[in-house]
Write an enzyme that holds these catalytic residues in place. Sequence first.
Site, PDB file in Angstrom:
ATOM      1  CG  HIS A   1      -6.730  -2.344   8.128  1.00 33.47           C
ATOM      2  ND1 HIS A   1      -6.872  -1.597   9.024  1.00 33.47           N
ATOM      3  CD2 HIS A   1      -5.204  -2.316   7.899  1.00 33.47           C
ATOM      4  CE1 HIS A   1      -5.169  -0.434   9.247  1.00 33.47           C
ATOM      5  NE2 HIS A   1      -4.768  -0.793   8.241  1.00 33.47           N
TER       6      HIS A   1
ATOM      7  CG  ASP B   1       0.170   0.117   2.892  1.00 34.87           C
ATOM      8  OD1 ASP B   1       0.546  -0.631   2.495  1.00 34.87           O
ATOM      9  OD2 ASP B   1      -1.240  -1.161   3.827  1.00 34.87           O
TER      10      ASP B   1
ATOM     11  CD  GLU C   1      -9.082   0.655   7.142  1.00 34.11           C
ATOM     12  OE1 GLU C   1      -9.110  -0.218   8.002  1.00 34.11           O
ATOM     13  OE2 GLU C   1      -8.969   1.869   7.057  1.00 34.11           O
TER      14      GLU C   1
ATOM     15  CG  ASP D   1      -9.353  -1.583  11.613  1.00 31.69           C
ATOM     16  OD1 ASP D   1      -8.307  -2.497  11.300  1.00 31.69           O
ATOM     17  OD2 ASP D   1     -10.166  -0.337  11.102  1.00 31.69           O
TER      18      ASP D   1
HETATM   19  C1  GLP Z   1      -1.797   0.623   8.265  1.00 30.07           C
HETATM   20  C2  GLP Z   1      -1.135  -0.345   7.267  1.00 30.07           C
HETATM   21  C3  GLP Z   1      -1.223  -1.542   7.129  1.00 30.07           C
HETATM   22  C4  GLP Z   1      -0.168  -2.086   8.560  1.00 30.07           C
HETATM   23  C5  GLP Z   1      -1.176  -1.795   9.600  1.00 30.07           C
HETATM   24  C6  GLP Z   1      -0.690  -1.823  10.697  1.00 30.07           C
HETATM   25  O1  GLP Z   1      -2.771   0.906   8.447  1.00 30.07           O
HETATM   26  N1  GLP Z   1      -2.071   0.317   5.722  1.00 30.07           N
HETATM   27  O2  GLP Z   1      -0.303  -2.181   6.001  1.00 30.07           O
HETATM   28  O3  GLP Z   1      -0.021  -3.141   8.465  1.00 30.07           O
HETATM   29  O4  GLP Z   1      -1.464  -0.259   9.416  1.00 30.07           O
HETATM   30  O5  GLP Z   1       0.685  -1.294  11.245  1.00 30.07           O
HETATM   31  P1  GLP Z   1       1.530  -1.210  12.168  1.00 30.07           P
HETATM   32  O6  GLP Z   1       1.947  -1.861  11.708  1.00 30.07           O
HETATM   33  O7  GLP Z   1       2.024   0.159  12.284  1.00 30.07           O
HETATM   34  O8  GLP Z   1       1.125  -1.304  13.934  1.00 30.07           O
END
Ligand code: GLP
Length: 266
Positions: free
Chosen positions: A137, A72, A142, A135
């Site tokens: 995702h 992403d 989402e 959540d």
């Molecule tokens: C973000 C990203 C995801 C990521 C997730 C967790 O919104 N779009 O690709 O896996 O949140 O992030 P983190 O590893 O900082 O908790």
Amino acid sequence: MRLIIRETKNQTSQWVAEYIVHRINEFRPTKERPFVLGLPTGSSPEKIYANLVDMYRSGKVSFKNVVTFNMDEYVGIPTSHPQSYHSFMFKHLFQHVDIPPNQIHLPSLENYHEYDSMIAKYGGIELFLCGVGSDGHIAFNEPGSSLASKTRVKTLTSDTIMANARFFDGDVNAVPKSAVTVGVKTVLDAREVILIADGRGKAEAVRQAVEGKISHSWTVTALQMHPKFIMAVDEAATEELRVKTVKYFKDIEGTAVAPGKLGSKL
Ligand code: GLP
């Protein structure tokens, strides 16, 4: 699925990095037949990338014949922005290893229509490393996202914007409101998926992923349908799982061999 539980995030990250290196080396990638790796950003993979850089420096792995596809990227900030996923990836991994720049791919407004076919041209993703939001995702899919989705533009939820504000000096207004993301199906199409999660904040998402029913409300649950799926978590992230579930998976792993000796056995 396999559920790998290690006491700390450091230990989990090291296990995952060793597993990735093992898979790349076992594959024996060449220019004509590169190893195609899907990658996430966020705080979860940072230590994995640090371990990969260390292993590259000590000659245990080369990325010369590795092709990467990130999952992403934000829309509305330039790739040069320090919080773009492009910057993140160069800072934590790409600038420290021998991957040729033309083998690095991130989704964007320009390429998202053809992102899945770009992946297909390389023969598909061999191993997709994923994080998960609290959540549930995956990438930016989402709650409510189609489990059959491919790469596209998505609007971010308020929860995700708030969670990601920590990377923008706590300023929710500075967080982009949309992103380009691979779809759930893009991840499911990979030949192997490793999902990483650490800390209590991810415990409910981990519970849904392991014990929940498949639902677009927790897009991570779609991975239950994947034939080769590993979750690697720390103890804190298991806190919402039933004791029985944790014991069950620890028992299976207790009989498994060390990751370096795993071969393709999954
Ligand atoms: C973000 C990203 C995801 C990521 C997730 C967790 O919104 N779009 O690709 O896996 O949140 O992030 P983190 O590893 O900082 O908790």
